[in-house]
Design an enzyme around this catalytic site. Structure first.
Site, short mmCIF file in Angstrom:
data_model
loop_
_atom_site.label_atom_id
_atom_site.label_comp_id
_atom_site.label_asym_id
_atom_site.label_seq_id
_atom_site.Cartn_x
_atom_site.Cartn_y
_atom_site.Cartn_z
N THR A 86 73.50 87.95 67.14
CA THR A 86 72.82 87.58 68.39
C THR A 86 72.28 88.80 69.14
O THR A 86 71.20 88.75 69.72
CB THR A 86 73.80 86.82 69.30
OG1 THR A 86 74.15 85.62 68.63
CG2 THR A 86 73.18 86.47 70.64
N ASP B 143 72.27 86.52 60.39
CA ASP B 143 73.23 85.87 61.26
C ASP B 143 74.56 86.04 60.51
O ASP B 143 74.62 85.83 59.29
CB ASP B 143 72.88 84.39 61.38
CG ASP B 143 73.81 83.65 62.32
OD1 ASP B 143 73.32 83.10 63.32
OD2 ASP B 143 75.02 83.59 62.05
#
Ligand code: ASP
Length: 353
Positions: free
Chosen positions: A24, A68
């Site tokens: 993130t 991710d």
């Protein structure tokens, strides 16, 4: 590789290599879908101008595929371990920017793979992308860099081990767990004290930090055995579910997530399935579903049978450290008795006996 901050001519040279894996912290909102997607970190750096005020040298390497961290796997762990090995003599310390979802697994895996580490390897990330006004990314990143570069009065690194830094707390990497997906206090170490707290000053918890042992050279182990599973028990778990895992061909090790102090059902079909797996050579590692406290096999009748079968007690280890320790030892230790013995003992501070 890009140079973020050059070495200052008038200062002793402290150098940090930042390795960006994704997560993130460096993501941006994709306009059409509104989803968070990984982004080019070199552009992300423009959002942290404060970094140029740090008085040490910082270089950045971005992994070829930024991900991710839900896509993290042993191949990337090997890539990270090799990168650290390759740059070990050039840099004083390392900061790994990583997604929070599997950061505790990566920190645990690296703690085993980087044997005799005597330089800081600090993992950090963020709950909000660095471009968002209320982001936690800037503080996490800048303080992780400061901790990585920190030395004591003898010029030795303050934290010569693999750590997770997040939301003001520095934790031993293989003791950390992601506990929170919404608030900023994402990480937690229930069974081991924090190694440092960052407030106005960064206060180090010296008695709990690994000693600096420069006499032993770093040895990097890059092979892990992926033939492992986690079997989480629950009241009512059925025989077909347990058998589907424990009877799986090619299985080498299982982390058994048991109740309380390491307890499990005493039904004969369950104990028989454990015994069959153990007799086939599958290594069974008992970890409690409780975050705090420890497995004490034999305290209750429900765990005594596991002792007899040969299940190894995980004491107060986290599931993240248990599964990566199993992958590591299955690949390193050919002798089954010795493997079980090493599993039951701390290798690098991941459990207390
Ligand atoms: N899904 C993200 C990741 O682990 C979450 C985060 O970074 O906080 O990569």
């Amino acid at each position: 590789m890009i140079r973020i901050n050059p070495a200052l001519p008038h200062k002793p040279r402290v150098s940090v290599l930042v390795i960006y894996t994704g997560g993130t912290l460096g993501m941006v909102y994709d306009r059409p879908s509104g989803q968070l997607v990984p982004f080019n970190f070199e552009q992300v750096l423009d959002r942290v101008p404060e970094i140029h005020r740090l008085d040490f040298e910082i270089d950045l390497i971005t992994l070829p595929d930024i991900i991710d961290s839900s896509n993290m796997n042993p191949t990337v762990w090997t890539e990270l371990a090799r990168l650290i090995q390759q740059h070990y003599t050039t840099y004083d310390s390392f900061v790994i920017l990583h997604g929070t979802d599997t950061m505790a697994y990566t920190a645990s895996a690296l703690s085993f793979m980087l044997c005799n580490l005597h330089k800081p390897v600090i993992l950090t990330g963020a709950q909000l992308p660095i471009g968002v006004a209320r982001t936690d990314a800037r503080e996490n990143f800048i303080t992780a860099l400061e901790i990585a570069a920190a030395v004591d009065t003898d010029g030795l690194p303050m934290v010569p081990e693999v750590c997770v830094y997040f939301n003001s707390a520095l934790l031993r990497g293989n003791r950390s767990t992601k506990q929170e997906s919404v608030h900023f206090n994402a990480f937690h170490s229930e069974n081991y004290p924090h190694l440092a707290l960052a407030g106005v000053r960064i206060e180090y918890n010296r008695p709990f930090i690994r000693a600096y042992e420069p006499d032993r050279d770093l040895s990097v182990h890059t092979t892990l055995d992926p033939n492992v599973a986690i079997l989480k028990l629950f009241p009512g778990i059925t025989e077909p579910v347990v058998r589907a895992i424990l009877d799986m061909p090619g299985l080498h090790g299982v982390v058994l997530e048991t109740f309380g102090a390491g307890n499990a059902p005493t039904a004969s079909w369950f104990l028989d399935a454990l015994k069959r797996a153990n007799d086939r050579g599958v290594v069974l590692f008992n970890v409690s579903q409780c975050e705090g406290g420890r497995v004490t096999q034999g305290q209750y009748q429900t765990s005594t049978r596991m002792n007899e079968i040969g299940v190894v007690s995980g004491a107060d280890i986290t599931t993240e450290a248990a599964i990566t320790k199993l992958m590591f030892l299955l690949a390193q230790e050919p002798d089954p008795a010795r493997l079980r013995q090493r599993l039951a003992e701390p290798i690098c501070g991941e459990m207390s006996l």
